[in-house]
Design a protein around this motif. Structure first.
Motif, short mmCIF file in Angstrom:
data_model
loop_
_atom_site.label_atom_id
_atom_site.label_comp_id
_atom_site.label_asym_id
_atom_site.label_seq_id
_atom_site.Cartn_x
_atom_site.Cartn_y
_atom_site.Cartn_z
N CYS A 103 17.84 93.96 -127.23
CA CYS A 103 17.07 92.76 -126.90
C CYS A 103 17.36 91.61 -127.87
CB CYS A 103 15.58 93.11 -126.94
SG CYS A 103 14.50 91.73 -126.52
N LEU A 104 17.66 90.45 -127.30
CA LEU A 104 17.72 89.21 -128.08
C LEU A 104 16.26 88.79 -128.26
CD1 LEU A 104 19.28 86.81 -129.30
CD2 LEU A 104 19.28 85.80 -127.02
N ASP A 105 15.67 89.21 -129.35
CA ASP A 105 14.23 89.15 -129.55
C ASP A 105 13.85 88.01 -130.49
OD1 ASP A 105 11.54 89.61 -129.83
OD2 ASP A 105 11.75 91.70 -130.43
N PHE A 106 13.32 86.93 -129.93
CA PHE A 106 12.96 85.76 -130.73
C PHE A 106 11.65 85.96 -131.49
CE2 PHE A 106 15.83 83.66 -127.58
CZ PHE A 106 16.86 83.47 -128.49
N ASP A 112 20.81 93.21 -123.36
CA ASP A 112 20.23 93.66 -122.11
C ASP A 112 19.06 92.77 -121.68
OD1 ASP A 112 21.82 96.07 -121.84
OD2 ASP A 112 20.63 96.89 -123.50
N SER A 113 18.40 92.17 -122.66
CA SER A 113 17.20 91.39 -122.37
C SER A 113 17.01 90.33 -123.44
CB SER A 113 15.97 92.31 -122.32
OG SER A 113 15.78 92.93 -123.58
N THR A 114 16.13 89.39 -123.13
CA THR A 114 15.74 88.35 -124.08
C THR A 114 14.22 88.26 -124.05
OG1 THR A 114 17.78 87.12 -123.65
CG2 THR A 114 15.99 85.91 -124.69
N ILE A 144 9.88 87.46 -120.91
CA ILE A 144 10.98 88.42 -121.01
C ILE A 144 11.97 88.12 -119.89
CG2 ILE A 144 11.64 90.85 -120.83
CD1 ILE A 144 8.83 91.53 -121.93
N CYS A 145 13.23 88.09 -120.23
CA CYS A 145 14.29 87.95 -119.24
C CYS A 145 15.11 89.23 -119.29
CB CYS A 145 15.17 86.74 -119.56
SG CYS A 145 16.66 86.67 -118.54
N ILE A 146 15.15 89.94 -118.20
CA ILE A 146 15.97 91.15 -118.11
C ILE A 146 17.34 90.73 -117.59
CG2 ILE A 146 16.27 93.38 -116.97
CD1 ILE A 146 14.03 93.35 -119.08
N ARG A 147 18.36 90.93 -118.39
CA ARG A 147 19.73 90.57 -118.02
C ARG A 147 20.45 91.75 -117.39
NH1 ARG A 147 21.50 85.95 -119.86
NH2 ARG A 147 23.63 86.64 -120.00
N ASN A 148 20.16 92.94 -117.88
CA ASN A 148 20.77 94.16 -117.37
C ASN A 148 19.74 94.84 -116.47
OD1 ASN A 148 21.71 96.76 -116.93
ND2 ASN A 148 22.28 97.12 -119.06
#
Length: 170
Positions: free
Chosen positions: A26-29, A108-110, A134-138
């Motif tokens: 996760c690209l976790d801000f 996979d996600s942000t 949350i943005c799920i990319r995968n």
């Protein structure tokens, strides 16, 4: 939120669906190391735009937002997408040059937190409309989905559970 959009005429019928998610890589801000990482990619994107003679996108306010929360986050979105593109490009290059092996992990996600809506009470650092997106990319990170069940009255449940029951007489 869905009901607010329905009231504003943005959607016809409000609905809610639940999902079971695994964020994976996760690209976790909510973690400062990822904020530092995206800031590096912002600088690269800024240099690219400058070299092309283009103006960077800007985060902007919506017309009726009295809190000036810059709800149209075109700069943020463009920077995050630029970073994902660059990481994927590096991933492809490395896998091509090494016969399919790489140490580069795709996100996979942000996840990000958004503070909006003005202070909850005078002097507060809590905002009225704070939320996490949350943005799920995968899509493999979506493990399932469901229709949420109707809520129960929790206080009534507790009252029933903790009511003193008469002792059992034998």
């Amino acid at each position: 939120m869905a009901e607010d959009k329905q009231k504003r005429g943005k959607i016809e019928r409000a609905a809610v669906i639940g999902a079971v998610l695994h964020l994976g890589n996760c690209l976790d801000f909510l973690d400062s190391k990822y904020i530092e990482l995206v800031a590096i990619y912002y600088e690269l994107m800024e240099a690219n735009y400058k070299a092309l003679g283009k103006e960077l996108p800007q985060n902007r306010d919506v017309l009726k937002d009295r809190h000036k929360d810059r709800l149209l986050r075109e700069l943020d979105c463009s920077t995050i997408e630029f970073m994902h593109e660059q990481v994927f490009s590096q991933f492809q290059e490395e896998t091509t040059n090494t016969g399919g092996f790489t140490n580069i992990k795709l996100f996979d996600s942000t996840r990000g937190v958004f503070m909006e809506g003005g202070e909850a009470f005078p002097g507060s650092a809590i905002s009225k409309k704070s939320h996490i997106q949350i943005c799920i990319r995968n899509l493999n990170c979506i493990k399932g989905f469901f229709l949420p069940r109707n809520e129960r009255d929790f206080v009534t449940d507790l009252q029933q559970e903790y009511t003193i029951k008469p002792p059992i007489v034998k």
